[in-house]
Write a protein that holds these residues in place. Sequence first.
Motif, PDB file in Angstrom:
ATOM      1  N   GLU A 179       2.963   3.308  10.669  1.00 14.75           N
ATOM      2  CA  GLU A 179       1.770   4.166  10.663  1.00 14.75           C
ATOM      3  C   GLU A 179       1.899   5.305   9.658  1.00 14.75           C
ATOM      4  O   GLU A 179       1.141   6.269   9.724  1.00 14.75           O
ATOM      5  CB  GLU A 179       1.577   4.746  12.081  1.00 14.75           C
ATOM      6  CG  GLU A 179       1.543   3.656  13.149  1.00 14.75           C
ATOM      7  CD  GLU A 179       1.438   4.179  14.579  1.00 14.75           C
ATOM      8  OE1 GLU A 179       1.510   5.409  14.768  1.00 14.75           O
ATOM      9  OE2 GLU A 179       1.292   3.345  15.484  1.00 14.75           O
ATOM     10  N   PHE A 185       3.494   1.675  19.851  1.00 14.32           N
ATOM     11  CA  PHE A 185       2.870   0.366  19.995  1.00 14.32           C
ATOM     12  C   PHE A 185       3.940  -0.611  20.505  1.00 14.32           C
ATOM     13  O   PHE A 185       5.120  -0.485  20.142  1.00 14.32           O
ATOM     14  CB  PHE A 185       2.321  -0.066  18.629  1.00 14.32           C
ATOM     15  CG  PHE A 185       1.617  -1.387  18.665  1.00 14.32           C
ATOM     16  CD1 PHE A 185       0.546  -1.598  19.526  1.00 14.32           C
ATOM     17  CD2 PHE A 185       2.022  -2.417  17.836  1.00 14.32           C
ATOM     18  CE1 PHE A 185      -0.101  -2.823  19.557  1.00 14.32           C
ATOM     19  CE2 PHE A 185       1.371  -3.642  17.863  1.00 14.32           C
ATOM     20  CZ  PHE A 185       0.315  -3.849  18.720  1.00 14.32           C
ATOM     21  N   VAL A 206       9.851   6.211  15.670  1.00 20.37           N
ATOM     22  CA  VAL A 206       8.521   5.768  15.214  1.00 20.37           C
ATOM     23  C   VAL A 206       7.770   6.995  14.701  1.00 20.37           C
ATOM     24  O   VAL A 206       7.598   7.967  15.444  1.00 20.37           O
ATOM     25  CB  VAL A 206       7.734   5.119  16.378  1.00 20.37           C
ATOM     26  CG1 VAL A 206       6.339   4.699  15.921  1.00 20.37           C
ATOM     27  CG2 VAL A 206       8.495   3.935  16.962  1.00 20.37           C
ATOM     28  N   GLY A 258       0.601  -8.297   7.282  1.00 19.14           N
ATOM     29  CA  GLY A 258       1.735  -8.170   6.376  1.00 19.14           C
ATOM     30  C   GLY A 258       2.621  -7.010   6.777  1.00 19.14           C
ATOM     31  O   GLY A 258       2.261  -6.220   7.653  1.00 19.14           O
ATOM     32  N   ALA A 309       4.967  -3.424  19.813  1.00 15.64           N
ATOM     33  CA  ALA A 309       5.773  -4.209  18.862  1.00 15.64           C
ATOM     34  C   ALA A 309       7.181  -3.640  18.703  1.00 15.64           C
ATOM     35  O   ALA A 309       8.138  -4.391  18.506  1.00 15.64           O
ATOM     36  CB  ALA A 309       5.082  -4.257  17.499  1.00 15.64           C
ATOM     37  N   THR A 310       7.320  -2.318  18.793  1.00 16.02           N
ATOM     38  CA  THR A 310       8.643  -1.699  18.643  1.00 16.02           C
ATOM     39  C   THR A 310       9.596  -2.245  19.709  1.00 16.02           C
ATOM     40  O   THR A 310      10.731  -2.625  19.413  1.00 16.02           O
ATOM     41  CB  THR A 310       8.540  -0.156  18.773  1.00 16.02           C
ATOM     42  OG1 THR A 310       7.404   0.310  18.044  1.00 16.02           O
ATOM     43  CG2 THR A 310       9.786   0.516  18.255  1.00 16.02           C
ATOM     44  N   GLY A 352       4.375  -6.501  10.362  1.00 13.65           N
ATOM     45  CA  GLY A 352       5.271  -5.383  10.657  1.00 13.65           C
ATOM     46  C   GLY A 352       6.208  -5.664  11.829  1.00 13.65           C
ATOM     47  O   GLY A 352       7.311  -5.113  11.894  1.00 13.65           O
ATOM     48  N   LYS A 376      -4.123  -0.281   9.006  1.00 14.98           N
ATOM     49  CA  LYS A 376      -3.074   0.651   8.580  1.00 14.98           C
ATOM     50  C   LYS A 376      -3.491   1.369   7.286  1.00 14.98           C
ATOM     51  O   LYS A 376      -4.529   1.070   6.713  1.00 14.98           O
ATOM     52  CB  LYS A 376      -1.739  -0.085   8.430  1.00 14.98           C
ATOM     53  CG  LYS A 376      -1.248  -0.705   9.757  1.00 14.98           C
ATOM     54  CD  LYS A 376      -0.844   0.335  10.796  1.00 14.98           C
ATOM     55  CE  LYS A 376      -0.817  -0.181  12.231  1.00 14.98           C
ATOM     56  NZ  LYS A 376       0.359  -0.897  12.639  1.00 14.98           N
ATOM     57  N   SER A 420       3.958  -1.766   8.311  1.00 13.17           N
ATOM     58  CA  SER A 420       2.958  -2.803   8.607  1.00 13.17           C
ATOM     59  C   SER A 420       1.816  -2.656   7.608  1.00 13.17           C
ATOM     60  O   SER A 420       1.445  -1.535   7.250  1.00 13.17           O
ATOM     61  CB  SER A 420       2.417  -2.627  10.025  1.00 13.17           C
ATOM     62  OG  SER A 420       1.226  -3.377  10.188  1.00 13.17           O
TER      63      SER A 420
HETATM   64  C1  LIG Z   1       1.086  -1.672  13.746  1.00 17.63           C
HETATM   65  C2  LIG Z   1       2.411  -1.343  14.286  1.00 17.63           C
HETATM   66  C3  LIG Z   1       3.443  -2.287  14.347  1.00 17.63           C
HETATM   67  C4  LIG Z   1       3.247  -3.757  14.132  1.00 17.63           C
HETATM   68  O1  LIG Z   1       2.764  -4.149  12.942  1.00 17.63           O
HETATM   69  P1  LIG Z   1       2.045  -5.585  12.780  1.00 17.63           P
HETATM   70  O2  LIG Z   1       1.897  -5.703  11.318  1.00 17.63           O
HETATM   71  O3  LIG Z   1       0.743  -5.499  13.529  1.00 17.63           O
HETATM   72  O4  LIG Z   1       2.942  -6.616  13.357  1.00 17.63           O
HETATM   73  C5  LIG Z   1       4.698  -1.868  14.749  1.00 17.63           C
HETATM   74  N1  LIG Z   1       4.934  -0.608  15.104  1.00 17.63           N
HETATM   75  C6  LIG Z   1       3.963   0.330  15.104  1.00 17.63           C
HETATM   76  C7  LIG Z   1       4.310   1.727  15.515  1.00 17.63           C
HETATM   77  C8  LIG Z   1       2.665  -0.012  14.711  1.00 17.63           C
HETATM   78  O5  LIG Z   1       1.697   0.918  14.734  1.00 17.63           O
END
Ligand SMILES: *Cc1c(COP(=O)(O)O)cnc(C)c1O
Length: 367
Positions: free
Chosen positions: A157, A83, A128, A190, A85-86, A57, A183, A178
Motif C-alpha cells: 500500500e 489485509f 505493513v 501483479g 494476505a499478510t 502481491g 493500489k 502489490s
Molecule cells: C493488497 C495487499 C496485499 C496483496 O496483494 P495482491 O496483489 O492483492 O495479492 C498484501 N498485503 C497488503 C497489506 C495489501 O494491501
Amino acid sequence: MSTVPIAKPSLIGHEMQYVVDAISNNWISSSGEYITQLEHAFANFCETKHCILTSNGTVALHLALVALGIGAGDEVIIPDLTFAATANAVILAGAKPVIVDARLDDWCIDPKQIELSISSRTKAIIPVHLYGHPCDMSSINALAEKYKLKVIEDAAEAHGARYQNRRVGGVSDCATFSFYGNKIMTTGEGGCITTNSDYLAQHARMLRDHGMNRDQFYWHEHVGFNYRMTNMQAAIGLAQLERIDEFISDRKRILDTYKYFLLPHGFIMNPMLKDVEPVNWMVSVLFPEVDVDVRDKALLFLKQNHIETRPFFNPLTTMPIYEGCHHPISLYLSRYGLNLPTFYGLEEEVIARISRLVVSVLSRITV
Ligand SMILES: *Cc1c(COP(=O)(O)O)cnc(C)c1O
C-alpha cells in the motif's frame, strides 16, 4: 446518479500503446522487454538493486518467505491490522503468524509489542506500511539485529513512501509490493519483491520459475512455483510507473482537501510522523467515539448517497481462522476507521460533498 467508487485506476498514459505493442510483437507471456524494463525501472524507483516481478502481491510475500528459508516450525511476527494476505502467505509457507497490536501513533505494528512476542522460533517480522504510512523501521531493524531476525516490508500500500528519506522497499532485507487494480500503481494483477541482496534476488528468481537451475534446463534443485508476471501486465506497469509522481502528488492533494473539510469537526485522519513521507493510499478517518456504531452508520448513509467507502480491515485475531488474542488498539482503529474515495483526479467538489455527508452523520448522532 452514478456511484463514486472507493478507488479506480487511471490508464490514460501509455498503457494502451505498450499493451498493443506487446501483443503486436507476440510477446504476451512471461518473458519480454517490458518485464526487464519494469524490473529495472521499479528497482530504480525504490532505490534498490533488484526487483523481481510476480503474479500478485500475495505470492510475492510467499516467495520472499520461502527464499529467506522460512517454513515449518518458524514463527513470523505480523500486525493484527492488515489485509489477510499478510497472514495467509505466512501460513502458506508452513510457518506460524504471531499477531501483534498496532500503535496509535501511526496505526502500524508496534515495535514494543513485537519485542514481547519474540520467541526462540521467531525468524522474521513483516511490518505493513498501512494505508501508505511507513512503519517505525529503525526500531524494527534494531530488534531484527538484536534477535537475528529477517525483515520483509509488506509495502503493498506504500509505493514511493519515504522513511528517513529512503524509499520503502529498500529499508530492510526485502519488501513486497502489490500492483492490484486499487493500489497506487497497477498492472491489473501483479506484484514484486525488491531487495539489495544479490543472493536473495537470484534465489527468488529461481523459485519463481519452478526452482529450475538457471544454467541447466529442466534440472530442479528446489521445489519452486510459477509466480511469473506476463509481459502484457508489465507493459501496463511501465506506463503506470511513468506517471507515479503524478499519482502520489494527486493523492496528497486529495488528502489535504479532505483534511481541510474534516479536521475542524473532530475527525482523526491519516497519521504522519516526523521523518516519513507517507503516500496516502487511502484517505482514512477515525470517527469520534460518540456511538459504537457510528462508523457503520456512516458507511450505510454514504452508500445511500451513492458514495462507496470501506471499513478499516478487521483485526486478524477477530477471525476464527487466525490464532491470537484480541488487541485493543487494532480493535479501536478497526471499529471507528473508514476509508473514503481516493483516486487520481477526484474533484474538489466531490470531496466537499463526501465530507459534508460524513460530517452530517456526526451531527445527527450528537444532537
Ligand atoms: C493488497 C495487499 C496485499 C496483496 O496483494 P495482491 O496483489 O492483492 O495479492 C498484501 N498485503 C497488503 C497489506 C495489501 O494491501
